[in-house]
Design an enzyme around this catalytic site. Structure first.
Site, PDB file in Angstrom:
ATOM      1  N   LYS A  78      -3.834  -5.683   8.046  1.00  7.90           N
ATOM      2  CA  LYS A  78      -4.680  -4.725   7.322  1.00  7.90           C
ATOM      3  C   LYS A  78      -5.338  -3.807   8.333  1.00  7.90           C
ATOM      4  O   LYS A  78      -5.573  -4.197   9.482  1.00  7.90           O
ATOM      5  CB  LYS A  78      -5.770  -5.457   6.526  1.00  7.90           C
ATOM      6  CG  LYS A  78      -6.331  -4.639   5.393  1.00  7.90           C
ATOM      7  CD  LYS A  78      -5.452  -4.677   4.161  1.00  7.90           C
ATOM      8  CE  LYS A  78      -5.976  -3.805   3.057  1.00  7.90           C
ATOM      9  NZ  LYS A  78      -5.242  -4.053   1.779  1.00  7.90           N
TER      10      LYS A  78
HETATM   11  P1  NAD Z   1      -9.462   4.008  -4.619  1.00  8.60           P
HETATM   12  O1  NAD Z   1     -10.213   4.547  -3.480  1.00  8.60           O
HETATM   13  O2  NAD Z   1      -8.308   4.763  -5.170  1.00  8.60           O
HETATM   14  O3  NAD Z   1     -10.430   3.717  -5.857  1.00  8.60           O
HETATM   15  C1  NAD Z   1     -11.624   3.008  -5.768  1.00  8.60           C
HETATM   16  C2  NAD Z   1     -12.463   3.432  -6.965  1.00  8.60           C
HETATM   17  O4  NAD Z   1     -13.623   2.627  -7.038  1.00  8.60           O
HETATM   18  C3  NAD Z   1     -12.936   4.882  -6.870  1.00  8.60           C
HETATM   19  O5  NAD Z   1     -12.791   5.506  -8.126  1.00  8.60           O
HETATM   20  C4  NAD Z   1     -14.402   4.754  -6.466  1.00  8.60           C
HETATM   21  O6  NAD Z   1     -15.197   5.839  -6.904  1.00  8.60           O
HETATM   22  C5  NAD Z   1     -14.779   3.463  -7.166  1.00  8.60           C
HETATM   23  N1  NAD Z   1     -15.905   2.778  -6.524  1.00  8.60           N
HETATM   24  C6  NAD Z   1     -16.165   2.635  -5.208  1.00  8.60           C
HETATM   25  N2  NAD Z   1     -17.279   1.937  -5.020  1.00  8.60           N
HETATM   26  C7  NAD Z   1     -17.731   1.620  -6.252  1.00  8.60           C
HETATM   27  C8  NAD Z   1     -18.842   0.892  -6.724  1.00  8.60           C
HETATM   28  N3  NAD Z   1     -19.726   0.357  -5.882  1.00  8.60           N
HETATM   29  N4  NAD Z   1     -18.995   0.745  -8.061  1.00  8.60           N
HETATM   30  C9  NAD Z   1     -18.104   1.273  -8.920  1.00  8.60           C
HETATM   31  N5  NAD Z   1     -17.022   1.982  -8.531  1.00  8.60           N
HETATM   32  C10 NAD Z   1     -16.846   2.150  -7.210  1.00  8.60           C
HETATM   33  O7  NAD Z   1      -9.023   2.532  -4.165  1.00  8.60           O
HETATM   34  P2  NAD Z   1      -7.836   1.657  -4.745  1.00  8.60           P
HETATM   35  O8  NAD Z   1      -6.642   1.894  -3.905  1.00  8.60           O
HETATM   36  O9  NAD Z   1      -7.776   1.787  -6.213  1.00  8.60           O
HETATM   37  O10 NAD Z   1      -8.364   0.192  -4.339  1.00  8.60           O
HETATM   38  C11 NAD Z   1      -9.319  -0.498  -5.137  1.00  8.60           C
HETATM   39  C12 NAD Z   1      -9.268  -1.967  -4.790  1.00  8.60           C
HETATM   40  O11 NAD Z   1      -7.933  -2.457  -4.995  1.00  8.60           O
HETATM   41  C13 NAD Z   1      -9.613  -2.329  -3.345  1.00  8.60           C
HETATM   42  O12 NAD Z   1     -10.234  -3.585  -3.325  1.00  8.60           O
HETATM   43  C14 NAD Z   1      -8.254  -2.420  -2.685  1.00  8.60           C
HETATM   44  O13 NAD Z   1      -8.267  -3.229  -1.531  1.00  8.60           O
HETATM   45  C15 NAD Z   1      -7.456  -3.052  -3.807  1.00  8.60           C
HETATM   46  N6  NAD Z   1      -6.006  -2.861  -3.711  1.00  8.60           N
HETATM   47  C16 NAD Z   1      -5.453  -1.634  -3.658  1.00  8.60           C
HETATM   48  C17 NAD Z   1      -4.075  -1.498  -3.599  1.00  8.60           C
HETATM   49  C18 NAD Z   1      -3.389  -0.151  -3.621  1.00  8.60           C
HETATM   50  O14 NAD Z   1      -2.143  -0.129  -3.717  1.00  8.60           O
HETATM   51  N7  NAD Z   1      -4.081   0.951  -3.559  1.00  8.60           N
HETATM   52  C19 NAD Z   1      -3.266  -2.640  -3.544  1.00  8.60           C
HETATM   53  C20 NAD Z   1      -3.862  -3.904  -3.609  1.00  8.60           C
HETATM   54  C21 NAD Z   1      -5.237  -3.995  -3.694  1.00  8.60           C
END
Ligand code: NAD
Length: 471
Positions: free
Chosen positions: A107
Site C-alpha cells: 500500500k
Molecule cells: P474516494 O476518495 O473516491 O471517496 C471517499 C469519499 O468519502 C469522498 O466522497 C469523501 O468526500 C468522503 N469522505 C471523506 N471523509 C469523510 C468523512 N469523515 N465522513 C464522510 N465522508 C467522508 O475514495 P474511495 O476510493 O471511494 O475509497 C473509500 C474507501 O474504500 C477507503 O477506505 C479505501 O481504502 C477503500 N477502498 C477503495 C478501493 C478503490 O478501488 N478505490 C478499493 C478497496 C477499498
C-alpha cells in the site's frame, strides 16, 4: 466503556489477525512472519510549484511478498501516516489471499489534500512521487503494482503509468506497472466501478443464504432494504447506485464530509452525486433532510450500514449505539477492534472489508493480466459466441416451428464483451470467497464471526504458500 485510548489502525488489524491465529495451528514463528510488514519506505521530495518549493512525504509499505508482484492502492490524504499505510498493506495481503488473487500485499500514500491543488500541480507532484517509487522498484510490473485508493483515480494512474514507461521504455510489460488506468491507456472496462460492484455482489451472495439473513434478524431479499452509506466517492457511489438501481434497495441516508442527508423514500444517487459535484457537499440537496452532524447518522435505524469513506469511523465510543443489524465494510478498517468486539456481542453481523471491498483488486488483477497478454478480453471469442447463439436460435425455431421471442434471441446471440466478462469474473470471485468464509464460520466453533473466518481463510493460504516455499 473504558477510558483506554483507541488502538491505532495497524494495532487493530494485528489484533484481528491474532484472534484468527488463536483458532489455527500454525508452526511456531510462521504467524509472526505473516503478520509483520516486510518493509516500509518513506520518502520526502520537493516539487517547485509556481515560484516556491513544497516538500511532500509519501510511503510505500510491502507487507507480504509470498507472491509477486505485491499489490495495493496509493492514497492521497492529508491525514496519511505510516501506521495507516502498514495496516492497509496487511489488509491487502489477507484480501488477495481470501479472494485467491495471486498478489502479495502492499500500500502507498502521499500526505496531501488533493482538493487544495490544481490539476497541473497534482500532475507534477504525482509524476515526481512515481519517479521516487520507481527508482526503488516500488512501482514495477513484476514486483509492485499500485492502483487507485482514496483521493486518487484513473487520472493519477495514467500519470504514474506514463512516468514509469518514460523511465523504462525498454520494458515490454511496462504497461502493467499500475492498474486502474483509463481504458484508452491500457486500463480495463469495469475497473472504475469494480469495488462498488464487488460490494453489491458480496451483499447479493449474503442474501442468497436464508440462515445468514436470519442471523442478522432480517428476512427477504435486498429489495426494499434501507441502506445508509457513508462517503459517496468511488466505492460508495457505485455501491449505492447499483444496490438502489438494480436490487431495489433504498438509500435512506448519505453521510459526507459536510454533513448528511436523509430521505425515508430513498435518495436518487445520480442527483446527489451531481449536487456534490456542483456544491462540494450534500448540504442543500433537494428532497432530503440535512444535518450538519453527519456521523450521527451512522447510528440511525436502517437495515444495512455501508461505511465507504475511511477507517476508524465506528469506534468504542459509538459502537453500542449502531442500530444497523448488518455493517457492510466497503471502506478499509471502518470498524476498530474495540468496536468490533462490542458489535459482535450485540449480534451485529459485519461483512468484513478484507472480503467485501476486494472487487477493486480483483479487477486490477484482470487489468494486469490484460496488460501482460496484450489483448482485450472477449476479443477472440465474442463473434464466435454470437454465431453459435444464432445457430441455437435457428435450430430451436426449425425444430419447434415457432419464433424465439426477441429479448431471448438478443440474449442468445450477444457475445460477451470485456465488461460482461469482467463482471462475470468478479461475481464468481465474490460468490466463491463468501461461501468459503461462511463455511469456515459455520464449521469451526472457535471462529467467532465472519471477519475472523475471512482472516483464517487468508492466513491459511499464505501459510501454506510459505511452508511449501520452505520459509
Ligand atoms: P474516494 O476518495 O473516491 O471517496 C471517499 C469519499 O468519502 C469522498 O466522497 C469523501 O468526500 C468522503 N469522505 C471523506 N471523509 C469523510 C468523512 N469523515 N465522513 C464522510 N465522508 C467522508 O475514495 P474511495 O476510493 O471511494 O475509497 C473509500 C474507501 O474504500 C477507503 O477506505 C479505501 O481504502 C477503500 N477502498 C477503495 C478501493 C478503490 O478501488 N478505490 C478499493 C478497496 C477499498
Amino acid at each position: 466503556m473504558s477510558n483506554q485510548p483507541e488502538l491505532s489502525f495497524r494495532e487493530s488489524v494485528d489484533l484481528m489477525f491474532n484472534r484468527a491465529i488463536e483458532t489455527m495451528d500454525l508452526p511456531l514463528g510462521l504467524a509472526e512472519q505473516i503478520r509483520s510488514c516486510n518493509s516500509v519506505y518513506q520518502v520526502q521530495f520537493g516539487v517547485k510549484l509556481d515560484n516556491q518549493y513544497e516538500v511532500f512525504t509519501g510511503w510505500r509499505a510491502v507487507h507480504s511478498e509470498h507472491i509477486l508482484p505485491v499489490k495495493g492502492g496509493i492514497r492521497y490524504a492529508d491525514f496519511a501516516n505510516q501506521d495507516e499505510v502498514e495496516a492497509l498493506a496487511a489488509l491487502m495481503s489477507y484480501k488477495c489471499a481470501i479472494v485467491m488473487i495471486p498478489f502479495g500485499g502492499s500500500k502507498g500514500a502521499l500526505k496531501i489534500d488533493p482538493r487544495q491543488y490544481s490539476e497541473k500541480d497534482l500532475e507534477k507532484i504525482t509524476r515526481r512521487f512515481a519517479q521516487e517509487l520507481a527508482k526503488r522498484d516500488l512501482i514495477h510490473p513484476s514486483l509492485n503494482v499500485p492502483a487507485p485508493d482514496m483521493g486518487t483515480g484513473e487520472r493519477e494512474m495514467g500519470w504514474i503509468s506514463d512516468t514509469y514507461q518514460s523511465l523504462f521504455p525498454e520494458q515490454a510489460n511496462g504497461m502493467g506497472c499500475v492498474t486502474g488506468k483509463p481504458v484508452h491507456l491500457g486500463g480495463i472496462d469495469g475497473r472504475v466501478e469494480a469495488t462498488g460492484r464487488g460490494v453489491q455482489f458480496g451483499l447479493r451472495e449474503f442474501f442468497r443464504h436464508p440462515e445468514d439473513i436470519t442471523r442478522a434478524g432480517l428476512n427477504g431479499t435486498l429489495e426494499g432494504k434501507r441502506i445508509v452509506v457513508q462517503g459517496l466517492g468511488n466505492v460508495g457511489y457505485h455501491a449505492a447506485k447499483f444496490l438502489s438501481e438494480e436490487d431495489g434497495a433504498k438509500i435512506t441516508a448519505i453521510i459526507e464530509r459536510d454533513g448528511a442527508i436523509r430521505s425515508e423514500n430513498g435518495l436518487d444517487i445520480e442527483m446527489v452525486k451531481a449536487h456534490i459535484a456542483e456544491h462540494h457537499g450534500v448540504k442543500g440537496c433537494p428532497s432530503a433532510d440535512y444535518t450538519e452532524d453527519g456521523a450521527s447518522l451512522l447510528e440511525t435505524e436502517c437495515d444495512i450500514l455501508i461505511p465507504a469513506a475511511m477507517e476508524g469511523v465506528i469506534t468504542k465510543d459509538n459502537a453500542a449505539r449502531i442500530q444497523a443489524p448488518i455493517i457492510a465494510e466497503a471502506a478499509n478498517g471502518p470498524v476498530t477492534y474495540a468496536a468490533d468486539e462490542i458489535l459482535r456481542k450485540k449480534g451485529t453481523v459485519i461483512i468484513p472489508d478484507a472480503y467485501l471491498n476486494a472487487g477493486g483488486v480483483t479487477v486490477s488483477y484482470f487489468e494486469w493480466v490484460k496488460n501482460l497478454a496484450r489483448i482485450r478480453f472477449g476479443y477472440l471469442e465474442r463473434r464466435n459466441e454470437e454465431r453459435r447463439g444464432q445457430i441455437i436460435v435457428e435450430t430451436l425455431e426449425k425444430m419447434l416451428g415457432t419464433t424465439v421471442p426477441p429479448e431471448l434471441r438478443a440474449q442468445l446471440t450477444t457475445g460477451s464483451d470485456e465488461l460482461a466478462l469482467v463482471r462475470s469474473g468478479l461475481d464468481d470471485t465474490m460468490r466463491n470467497a463468501y461461501n468459503k468464509i461462511r463455511d469456515i464460520f459455520n464449521t469451526r466453533d472457535d471462529v467467532v464471526d465472519l471477519r475472523t473466518a475471512a482472516f483464517v481463510c487468508g492466513i491459511e493460504r499464505i501459510a501454506k504458500r510459505y511452508e511449501s516455499m520452505g520459509i
